[in-house]
Design a protein around this motif. Structure first.
Motif, PDB file in Angstrom:
ATOM      1  N   GLU A 138       0.823  -1.209   0.000  1.00 33.64           N
ATOM      2  CA  GLU A 138       0.000   0.000   0.000  1.00 33.64           C
ATOM      3  C   GLU A 138       0.853   1.254   0.000  1.00 33.64           C
ATOM      4  O   GLU A 138       1.924   1.278   0.572  1.00 33.64           O
ATOM      5  CB  GLU A 138      -0.879   0.034   1.251  1.00 33.64           C
ATOM      6  CG  GLU A 138      -1.799  -1.133   1.389  1.00 33.64           C
ATOM      7  CD  GLU A 138      -2.705  -0.998   2.583  1.00 33.64           C
ATOM      8  OE1 GLU A 138      -3.569  -0.085   2.590  1.00 33.64           O
ATOM      9  OE2 GLU A 138      -2.537  -1.799   3.515  1.00 33.64           O
ATOM     10  N   SER A 139       0.306   2.284  -0.618  1.00 37.00           N
ATOM     11  CA  SER A 139       0.897   3.599  -0.524  1.00 37.00           C
ATOM     12  C   SER A 139      -0.174   4.552  -0.007  1.00 37.00           C
ATOM     13  O   SER A 139      -0.304   4.715   1.201  1.00 37.00           O
ATOM     14  CB  SER A 139       1.461   4.045  -1.871  1.00 37.00           C
ATOM     15  OG  SER A 139       2.169   5.255  -1.721  1.00 37.00           O
ATOM     16  N   THR A 178      -3.206   4.332   0.655  1.00 31.82           N
ATOM     17  CA  THR A 178      -4.155   3.795   1.629  1.00 31.82           C
ATOM     18  C   THR A 178      -3.534   3.619   3.007  1.00 31.82           C
ATOM     19  O   THR A 178      -4.245   3.390   3.987  1.00 31.82           O
ATOM     20  CB  THR A 178      -4.754   2.471   1.128  1.00 31.82           C
ATOM     21  OG1 THR A 178      -3.703   1.610   0.695  1.00 31.82           O
ATOM     22  CG2 THR A 178      -5.726   2.704  -0.015  1.00 31.82           C
ATOM     23  N   GLY A 179      -2.228   3.712   3.120  1.00 32.61           N
ATOM     24  CA  GLY A 179      -1.534   3.783   4.403  1.00 32.61           C
ATOM     25  C   GLY A 179      -1.861   2.694   5.406  1.00 32.61           C
ATOM     26  O   GLY A 179      -1.880   2.943   6.600  1.00 32.61           O
ATOM     27  N   GLY A 180      -2.151   1.499   4.943  1.00 34.30           N
ATOM     28  CA  GLY A 180      -2.474   0.399   5.843  1.00 34.30           C
ATOM     29  C   GLY A 180      -3.962   0.110   5.952  1.00 34.30           C
ATOM     30  O   GLY A 180      -4.370  -0.868   6.575  1.00 34.30           O
ATOM     31  N   SER A 210       1.535  -7.348   4.967  1.00 33.57           N
ATOM     32  CA  SER A 210       1.502  -6.182   4.091  1.00 33.57           C
ATOM     33  C   SER A 210       2.755  -5.336   4.271  1.00 33.57           C
ATOM     34  O   SER A 210       3.443  -5.432   5.289  1.00 33.57           O
ATOM     35  CB  SER A 210       0.271  -5.328   4.391  1.00 33.57           C
ATOM     36  OG  SER A 210       0.362  -4.771   5.680  1.00 33.57           O
ATOM     37  N   THR A 266       3.465  -1.247   3.974  1.00 35.09           N
ATOM     38  CA  THR A 266       2.964   0.099   3.734  1.00 35.09           C
ATOM     39  C   THR A 266       4.145   0.921   3.265  1.00 35.09           C
ATOM     40  O   THR A 266       4.970   1.352   4.070  1.00 35.09           O
ATOM     41  CB  THR A 266       2.325   0.696   5.005  1.00 35.09           C
ATOM     42  OG1 THR A 266       1.271  -0.182   5.418  1.00 35.09           O
ATOM     43  CG2 THR A 266       1.759   2.077   4.742  1.00 35.09           C
ATOM     44  N   TYR A 287       4.770   3.956   1.993  1.00 34.40           N
ATOM     45  CA  TYR A 287       4.367   5.349   1.804  1.00 34.40           C
ATOM     46  C   TYR A 287       5.483   6.154   1.143  1.00 34.40           C
ATOM     47  O   TYR A 287       5.233   6.962   0.266  1.00 34.40           O
ATOM     48  CB  TYR A 287       3.977   5.935   3.158  1.00 34.40           C
ATOM     49  CG  TYR A 287       2.829   6.897   3.097  1.00 34.40           C
ATOM     50  CD1 TYR A 287       1.569   6.483   2.688  1.00 34.40           C
ATOM     51  CD2 TYR A 287       2.996   8.221   3.452  1.00 34.40           C
ATOM     52  CE1 TYR A 287       0.510   7.367   2.634  1.00 34.40           C
ATOM     53  CE2 TYR A 287       1.948   9.107   3.408  1.00 34.40           C
ATOM     54  CZ  TYR A 287       0.691   8.686   2.990  1.00 34.40           C
ATOM     55  OH  TYR A 287      -0.343   9.566   2.940  1.00 34.40           O
ATOM     56  N   SER A 299      -1.963  -4.105  -4.805  1.00 35.82           N
ATOM     57  CA  SER A 299      -1.242  -2.893  -4.424  1.00 35.82           C
ATOM     58  C   SER A 299      -2.094  -1.663  -4.711  1.00 35.82           C
ATOM     59  O   SER A 299      -2.998  -1.700  -5.557  1.00 35.82           O
ATOM     60  CB  SER A 299       0.088  -2.783  -5.180  1.00 35.82           C
ATOM     61  OG  SER A 299      -0.150  -2.574  -6.565  1.00 35.82           O
ATOM     62  N   ARG A 307      -9.319   7.386  -0.135  1.00 35.80           N
ATOM     63  CA  ARG A 307      -8.608   6.229   0.435  1.00 35.80           C
ATOM     64  C   ARG A 307      -9.537   5.015   0.550  1.00 35.80           C
ATOM     65  O   ARG A 307      -9.159   3.897   0.213  1.00 35.80           O
ATOM     66  CB  ARG A 307      -8.023   6.600   1.802  1.00 35.80           C
ATOM     67  CG  ARG A 307      -6.811   7.529   1.705  1.00 35.80           C
ATOM     68  CD  ARG A 307      -6.395   8.165   3.030  1.00 35.80           C
ATOM     69  NE  ARG A 307      -6.591   7.372   4.208  1.00 35.80           N
ATOM     70  CZ  ARG A 307      -5.657   6.572   4.770  1.00 35.80           C
ATOM     71  NH1 ARG A 307      -4.460   6.501   4.229  1.00 35.80           N
ATOM     72  NH2 ARG A 307      -5.919   5.900   5.861  1.00 35.80           N
TER      73      ARG A 307
END
Length: 191
Positions: free
Chosen positions: A36-37, A39-41, A60, A62, A64, A109, A155
């Motif tokens: 994820e980017s 969506t930050g988790g 996962s 994250t 960012y 992703s 998000r």
């Protein structure tokens, strides 16, 4: 994805999508990883909220920061330098990278711009999701996000979009159907 999905129904839709994904993966004895980017988790949180997630969900990343995409997930440095992190090929490479490092059968992703300001020349609401599996190419899609949605709505739509693309790929992989694509997204051709 429409603004209607931005209200409380988006969470319900994501819950339903997560349950449907887990049902298919459990039935097949397969696992899932997430990168994820924007969506930050939130995607991992949505997935782990489902009962029985531990039977399917491997973990996962994250990512960012752009450096994490490059250093941990293996996204091409030149690609990141030339196009930035908001790109369908970046989404593809993130999905492939997390699938590899987590030893998962499937991965999804997310990358994009939730706002409040544009990033790398992309307007708020530009979102790409991708899915990788053991069969077929990594598929990336651009979500169609209505203008004017706030950061949290973008998000949550990204979470739902990633789950829906994954679900459609799992169904297509199981049934052999082609052209199975969720509404509200456009598949991006590989380069």
């Amino acid at each position: 994805m429409s603004a209607a999905g931005a209200d409380g129904a988006a969470s319900g839709d994501a819950d339903d999508s997560a349950r449907a994904v887990f049902a298919l993966l459990r039935e097949r004895g397969e696992t899932l990883g997430v990168a994820e980017s924007l969506t930050g988790g939130a995607l991992a949180a949505q997935l782990t909220a489902a009962a029985g997630a531990s039977k399917v969900f491997r973990g996962s990343v994250t990512s960012y920061a752009t450096a994490v995409k490059r250093e941990l997930l293996g996204v091409d440095e030149k690609l990141l330098r030339d196009r930035g992190a908001v790109d369908p090929e970046v989404a593809r490479q993130m999905a492939a990278g997390v699938r590899s490092i987590l030893h998962a059968d499937w991965s999804v992703s997310t990358t994009g711009v939730a706002g409040p300001e544009p990033q790398d020349g992309h307007p708020v609401g530009t979102v790409f999701v991708a899915v990788a599996g053991s069969e077929g190419p990594v598929v990336a899609a651009r979500l169609r996000v209505d203008e004017g949605l706030d950061r949290e709505a973008i998000r949550m739509l990204s979470v739902r979009g990633g789950l829906e693309l994954l679900h459609s790929r799992l169904v297509a992989n199981t049934t052999g159907a082609t052209g199975n694509r969720p509404k509200g997204m456009d598949v991006c051709s590989p380069e």
